[in-house]
Write a protein that holds these residues in place. Structure first.
Motif, short mmCIF file in Angstrom:
data_model
loop_
_atom_site.label_atom_id
_atom_site.label_comp_id
_atom_site.label_asym_id
_atom_site.label_seq_id
_atom_site.Cartn_x
_atom_site.Cartn_y
_atom_site.Cartn_z
N GLY A 142 38.98 33.30 44.47
CA GLY A 142 39.56 34.16 43.45
C GLY A 142 39.30 33.64 42.07
N ASP A 143 39.86 34.33 41.08
CA ASP A 143 39.58 34.00 39.69
C ASP A 143 40.23 32.69 39.29
OD1 ASP A 143 42.22 34.87 37.83
OD2 ASP A 143 42.13 35.65 39.87
N GLY B 251 43.45 33.08 42.51
CA GLY B 251 43.20 34.15 43.48
C GLY B 251 44.17 34.13 44.63
N SER C 120 38.60 40.69 42.66
CA SER C 120 37.96 40.43 41.36
C SER C 120 38.96 40.18 40.24
CB SER C 120 37.09 41.63 40.97
OG SER C 120 37.88 42.81 40.88
N SER D 86 42.93 39.27 38.43
CA SER D 86 43.89 38.18 38.46
C SER D 86 45.17 38.64 39.13
CB SER D 86 44.18 37.71 37.04
OG SER D 86 45.13 36.67 37.05
#
Length: 1005
Positions: free
Chosen positions: A246-247, A252, A314, A316
C-alpha cells in the motif's frame, strides 16, 4: 589450536584493578609464564579446541575445526566478533544482530547459531573457558559484544558435538576465541566507515600494549566503538510495514488500525457486565469512527467511518504507517578494558590472571504507543476501560466501547539498554614429574557477570490514562481542566487527556492551550526502569599428560572437575509488573542452577609409521554432570529436579599417508535447561487462539468435553468473545535435559603434487530427542482439551495434566490466561556437509596468491525448519564463502564473495491480494498448481544472493598500515521476504540501500 607450553596450560586472567594499574604504568612485573627453555626446544605442544590433552603440534584433529586468524579478521573490515562469526558458512543466519527486522527484537545483543539449532546449542569459550552469559530473548546465551575484538588472536570453530569435553550446550558446535598472549610492543588501530547513503557511520579505536621477561608477561588493551543508526524510513523496502502492500502515508492494508486520528466504537446503550468480569455494549452502527482529516473533534460531525483500505489498493486508508519510526540498524556504543598476565612463581608453578570490563549502550526506537482501550478487556485487563460519556472532550456524549489512538504527542518509544559485563579469572598452573613423566595441571576460579539496566522513555501510565479519559470538566470558575471520580469529586493532580483531538490533541484549534497540551502528555507518560542480572561462578581443576608410551606413541589423558553456579534475577519496571504500563505485563523472577561435573579423556595411538597407516589413533571422552536448581516462578518458590547425564564421545583419526586422512566421531550430548528456560517470568502477549471448550467447539468430536467440565466450564461451553487469548510466555520449571547424538565422517586430502593445496569434506548428522521446544497458546489448549487420539491432543494422562496446568480459568470457565512455555516434546535431526578448499600458491612475479573456499550444504532439518524454506528465519541449502588474497611487497588485497542460496516461503496473506485489487503490488508471485492447473498455494520466491567484499592495504615506511575496503561493493539489495517480522527482508542479509565503505589504520610502535 591453542598454543601451550609443557609447563603451563594457557594463562587465564588478570583482575580489573591490576589492568587499570597497568594502564597507568604502576603495575610491577606481575605476570609470567613458566618456561623451561630446554624442554620447550624439545617439544612444542598445543591444545586443540575439542580436546584437553596437550600434544605435539599437528595440522588436523579428529573433528573439523575452522580457524580464523587475526589477519583474516582484519581483512573482513568488521569490528565485532559477532559480525565475523555471523558471516562464516556454518552460521545459519538465525542469530541476533543489531539489524532489527524484529522491530523490538534485540537490545543490541549479538550471538551465533550453528547448524540451524539456535544460539543456546552453540557453546562459546574464551581461551577454552566459559564466558559471560546474559538473559537474551528468553535464553541464557553469550553476547558476543562482550568479547573485545582488539585482543582476539584467532577464532576456532569446532563443528562437532563436544558435551563430553566442555559440558552442556555444545551440541551444534563450539566457538573458542583465543586472545593475544606473549604480545610485546604496542599498536593502535582506527576504523571509520559508513553506508553509501551517508548513514550508519561506524568508528572504532583501540590501543594494545604488551611486555614481558623470562619471568612474566602482560597484555593490556583499551577500545571504543560507536555505531550510528539507520532508520527504516530511509530505505524503500523497510519504509512500510509490508513492502508493496500500500501507499507510504498509511502503510496500506498492513498499517496499524491504531491511527493518529483514532479509531472509536460508540455504545448505543448502557455498558453491561460480562461473565469474564469486564463490560460491553451494543455498538452504534456505521463504526468504528475516525476523526475527519483537518478537523479537531469539537463535535460528532467531525468524525466519519474508518477506512481500513481502498479497494483498488491505490489510495490512502486511515491506517498508520508505523515503519519509518523504527530503527533498521540500532545505535550501539561499546567501551572495553582488557588485561591478561602471567607470573612465574617457581620453575614449575605460574600464577595467571585475566580481567575484562565491557560497557555497551544500545537503543531501540519503536512507533508511538498504541492506546488500545477496550471495556471488554480484549487487550488485557489493564486496558479494560475507554473514554466515558462524561469526558470533557467526548463529542458523542456516549460511552465508548473501544478507543484506539496513537500517542503521537508523547513521541516514539525509546528503550535504552546499558549493559555492564565483567569477567575475572584467576588460576595457577604448572607441571610436576611423576615416574619420569611431566604432568600438567591447572586450578582456578572465574567470575562472570552481566548487568542490563533498561530505561524506557515515552511509555504510558495506564492508571493515569484511565483517570484521564474518564469523567472530567472545565472548572466553571477557573476554566482549568479537571478529572472527576465516580462521586463527581475532583481527582487531585489528574489532567484530562483528549484522544478526540487528532495528532495535536486539539492544540491551536481552540480546544486546548500549549500549557494544557504539555500537562496532558506529562500526566499520562512516564519513564520505565528495569534491571536484569546474571552471574556465573566457575571453579575448575584439570590434570593432563601421558600415562605410558605405546608402540605408536604416548597414551595421553586429561581429567578434571568443575563446579558452576549461575544465578539470574529479573526485576521489571514496577508499573509493568503491576499491570499499569502500556508495555505488556511481565513477572519478576529469579533462579539459580548449580552443576557439578567430572570428565576424563584418553587419546590412544594404535598404529604409526606403517604402510597405509602413518597414524591411527582413537580419542575417548566422557563427562558426568549433575544439576540442582531452585527459584521463584509464577508467584511461588520452586525446587525442580533437573537431574543430569553422562556425555560420551569417540573419535577416530586415520592418517593413511601424508596426502590422505580420514576422520570420524560419534558422540552423545545433552543440553540441560538453563536458568531462563526454567524461571523466566511470564511476559504478556495476545496470540490468536480458539478455546476448544467454547460454545461452538465443546460438542465437537475433537474436544474432550469431560476435561472441560472438570476445569469448571459449563456443559454447554463458555462464550469466547475474542479471537485473541491473553497469554504469558515464560519458563517451565518442569523441564528436563534434551539429548542428542552427533555423527561425523570426513576426509582430508593434501596432494603432494600440489604443495599448499588442501581439500576437506565432512558429513555431519545431529539427532535430538526430548528437545526443549516452545509451545504456543493454541498448541497448549489443544493438547489439554483435545479428545484422546485427535490431532494435537496430549497422548497420555500425565502429559495432558501437564498442559492443562498451564491454563487458568475463572469461576465460570472463562480463560484468564494461558502460560506459553517450552516443553520436552520434539525430536528430529539436522544433516549436511562442510567442504573447504585452501590453496597457497608459490610466490610469483605478480606476488603471492592464496584462496580459501568454505561451504556448508544442508540436506535436512526436521527440528526448526525445512531446508530451502523460509519461515521467519533462513534455512539455506547452501551457504558459501570464497576469499582470494594477494600480497606483494608492502601491498596486499582481498576479494571475498559470499553466497546465499535461494529459498521459497509460503504466502502469509492467503489469496494474492493483488489479484483482488487490494494491494498495488503482487505480494506472492509464485503460484504452486495442483494436477488440474488450479492454484494449490501461493509462494514467494526468495532469490539467491552474491555479495562482494574487497579490501586493499599498504604498509607505510613508518610501521603503519592503511586499508581501504567495501562490504557489498556493488550494493546488492536483499531479497524480499513476507514472513519476516518487519521491514520485508531478513536481517541475515546485508542492509538495503547500497554498500558499506571503510578506512582502517594500524600503527605499530
Amino acid at each position: 589450536m591453542t598454543p601451550s607450553h609443557p609447563h603451563a596450560i594457557a594463562p587465564a586472567a588478570l583482575p580489573f584493578a591490576i589492568a587499570a594499574a597497568l594502564a597507568s604504568g604502576a603495575l610491577m612485573p606481575a605476570v609470567a609464564q613458566a618456561q623451561d627453555a630446554e624442554t620447550q626446544d624439545e617439544l612444542d605442544t598445543v591444545v586443540v579446541t575439542g580436546s584437553r590433552i596437550p600434544r605435539a603440534a599437528e595440522v588436523e584433529s579428529t573433528s573439523p575445526v575452522l580457524t580464523i586468524d587475526r589477519a583474516a579478521i582484519e581483512a573482513t573490515g568488521l569490528t565485532s566478533v559477532g559480525d565475523i562469526l555471523f558471516n562464516i558458512a556454518a552460521s545459519d543466519g538465525g542469530a541476533l544482530r543489531n539489524v532489527t527486522t524484529g522491530t523490538n527484537g534485540s537490545d543490541g545483543t549479538q550471538n551465533i547459531s550453528l547448524r540451524g539449532l539456535g544460539a543456546n546449542r552453540t557453546l562459546i569459550l574464551v581461551n577454552g573457558r566459559r564466558w559471560i552469559t546474559a538473559g537474551i530473548t528468553n535464553a541464557a546465551v553469550v553476547d558476543l559484544n562482550s568479547i573485545p575484538i582488539s585482543v582476539v588472536e584467532r577464532i576456532e570453530v569446532l563443528k562437532d558435538g563436544a558435551s563430553a569435553i566442555y559440558g552442556s550446550d555444545a551440541i551444534a558446535g563450539v566457538i573458542n576465541v583465543i586472545t593475544r598472549k606473549n604480545f610485546e610492543g604496542a599498536e593502535a588501530n582506527v576504523y571509520l566507515g559508513g553506508y553509501s547513503k551517508g548513514d550508519g557511520f561506524q568508528q572504532s579505536y583501540d590501543f594494545t600494549v604488551g611486555a614481558g621477561s623470562d619471568r612474566w608477561n602482560a597484555v593490556f588493551s583499551i577500545a571504543y566503538q560507536d555505531q550510528e543508526p539507520v532508520y527504516a524510513g530511509d530505505r524503500e523496502i523497510s519504509s512500510v510495514p509490508v513492502y508493496g502492500g500500500g501507499d507510504l502515508a498509511s502503510g496500506g492494508l498492513f498499517g496499524s488500525g491504531t491511527s493518529l486520528r483514532g479509531n472509536f466504537t460508540r455504545c448505543a446503550g448502557a455498558l453491561t457486565p460480562t461473565a469474564s468480569g469486564f463490560q460491553t455494549c451494543t455498538p452504534v452502527a456505521g463504526g468504528p469512527y475516525t476523526l475527519t482529516p483537518g478537523e479537531d473533534g469539537r463535535q460528532a460531525t467531525d468524525f466519519r467511518a474508518f477506512i481500513n483500505y481502498t479497494v483498488d489498493g491505490s489510495g490512502s486508508s486511515d491506517r498508520y504507517n508505523f515503519a519509518p519510526v523504527n530503527y533498521l540498524l540500532q545505535p550501539i556504543e561499546r567501551f572495553n578494558v582488557y588485561g591478561q598476565a602471567s607470573l612465574r612463581l617457581t620453575d614449575r608453578i605460574n600464577f595467571n590472571a585475566m580481567a575484562t570490563y565491557v560497557q555497551r549502550s544500545s537503543d531501540q526506537q519503536l512507533a508511538e504507543v498504541p492506546l488500545t482501550m477496550d471495556v471488554r478487556g480484549l487487550a488485557g485487563p489493564q486496558w479494560a476501560f475507554a473514554p466515558t460519556a462524561g469526558n470533557v472532550f467526548n463529542p458523542f456524549g456516549q460511552d465508548l466501547r473501544q478507543a484506539n489512538f496513537r500517542a503521537l504527542a508523547v513521541g516514539p518509544r525509546k528503550p535504552y539498554f546499558d549493559n555492564d559485563n565483567l569477567a575475572v579469572t584467576l588460576s595457577f598452573d604448572g607441571a610436576f614429574d611423576l615416574a619420569g613423566r611431566d604432568l600438567y595441571w591447572d586450578v582456578g576460579y572465574s567470575y562472570l557477570d552481566s548487568r542490563i539496566a533498561q530505561r524506557g522513555e515515552n511509555f504510558i501510565n495506564l492508571f493515569n490514562l484511565r483517570r484521564a479519559v474518564g469523567d472530567s470538566r472545565r472548572n466553571p470558575v477557573t476554566g482549568a481542566l479537571e478529572c472527576l471520580d465516580g462521586s463527581g469529586a475532583v481527582i487531585a493532580g489528574c489532567v484530562p487527556f483528549n484522544v478526540f483531538g487528532g495528532p495535536d490533541l486539539g492544540l491551536g484549534a481552540g480546544v486546548i492551550t500549549r500549557e494544557e497540551y504539555e500537562a496532558m502528555v506529562d500526566y499520562i507518560s512516564y519513564t520505565q526502569n528495569a534491571l536484569q542480572q546474571m552471574t556465573t561462578k566457575d571453579y575448575f581443576a584439570n590434570l593432563s599428560g601421558s600415562i605410558v608410551d605405546l608402540p605408536a606413541g604416548p597414551l595421553g589423558f586429561a581429567v578434571g572437575l568443575e563446579h558452576r553456579r549461575t544465578a539470574f534475577n529479573n526485576q521489571p519496571d514496577a508499573l509493568v509488573a503491576g499491570g499499569g504500563s502500556s508495555s505488556n505485563f511481565t513477572e519478576p523472577t529469579n533462579g539459580k542452577v548449580n552443576v557439578d561435573e567430572i570428565y576424563a579423556e584418553l587419546n590412544i595411538p594404535l598404529l604409526a609409521d606403517l604402510p597405509f597407516a602413518k597414524l591411527l589413533e582413537v580419542n575417548l571422552a566422557a563427562r558426568k554432570s549433575d544439576y540442582d536448581s531452585s527459584g521463584f516462578f509464577g508467584g511461588t518458590s520452586v525446587d525442580p529436579d533437573i537431574g543430569g547425564d553422562t556425555s560420551k564421545k569417540i573419535g577416530v583419526k586415520w592418517q593413511v599417508m601424508d596426502d590422505l586422512m580420514f576422520r570420524g566421531t560419534f558422540s552423545e550430548s545433552f543440553r540441560a535447561p538453563d536458568v531462563l528456560d526454567l524461571y523466566l517470568g511470564g511476559a504478556e502477549s495476545f496470540p490468536a487462539a480458539i478455546d476448544p471448550c467454547n460454545t461452538a467447539n465443546i460438542a465437537l468430536a475433537t474436544t474432550d468435553a469431560a476435561r472441560c467440565v472438570a476445569d469448571g466450564v459449563p456443559g454447554a461451553g463458555v462464550a469466547q468473545p475474542n479471537g485473541q487469548i491473553r497469554s504469558l510466555q515464560g519458563g517451565n520449571p518442569d523441564l528436563q535435559p534434551e539429548f542428542g547424538e552427533t555423527k561425523s565422517f570426513g576426509v582430508v586430502y593434501s596432494p603432494s603434487w600440489a604443495p599448499g593445496l588442501n581439500f576437506t569434506l565432512d558429513w555431519y548428522n545431529i539427532t535430538l530427542e526430548d528437545v526443549i521446544t516452545f509451545r504456543g497458546t493454541q498448541a497448549i489448549l489443544t493438547a489439554c482439551y483435545g479428545a484422546p487420539g485427535s490431532v494435537g491432543a496430549a497422548p497420555d494422562p500425565a502429559q495432558r495434566a501437564l498442559f492443562c496446568s498451564f491454563v487458568t480459568r475463572d469461576n465460570v470457565g472463562n480463560i484468564i490466561d494461558v502460560r506459553q512455555s517450552q516443553f520436552n516434546l520434539a525430536q528430529g535431526e539436522v544433516e549436511g556437509y562442510d567442504f573447504q578448499v585452501t590453496y597457497a600458491m608459490p610466490e610469483t612475479a605478480w606476488g603471492k596468491f592464496s584462496f580459501q573456499w568454505d561451504s556448508t550444504y544442508s540436506t535436512d532439518n526436521t527440528l526448526f525448519g525445512v531446508v530451502g524454506q523460509y519461515n521467519g528465519a533462513p534455512a539455506w541449502r547452501l551457504r558459501s564463502n570464497l576469499t582470494t588474497s594477494w600480497r606483494k611487497g608492502d601491498w596486499d588485497a582481498t576479494w571475498a564473495v559470499r553466497y546465499y542460496s535461494a529459498m521459497d516461503e509460503g504466502c502469509p496473506f492467503g489469496p494474492n491480494y493483488f489479484e483482488y485489487g487490494i494491494t498495488p503490488t503482487e505480494l506472492c508471485d509464485n503460484d504452486v498448481l495442483d494436477a488440474n492447473g488450479n492454484p494449490l498455494r501461493f509462494e514467494n520466491r526468495i532469490g539467491a544472493r552474491f555479495y562482494h567484499d574487497v579490501q586493499v592495504g599498504w604498509k607505510t615506511p613508518w610501521n603503519g598500515k592503511i586499508s581501504l575496503g567495501a562490504r557489498n561493493l556493488f550494493g546488492k539489495e536483499p531479497p524480499i521476504t513476507r514472513n519476516s517480522f518487519a521491514h520485508s527482508f531478513d536481517g541475515a542479509y546485508d542492509l538495503p540501500g547500497g554498500g558499506f565503505f571503510y578506512l582502517q589504520y594500524n600503527q605499530k610502535f
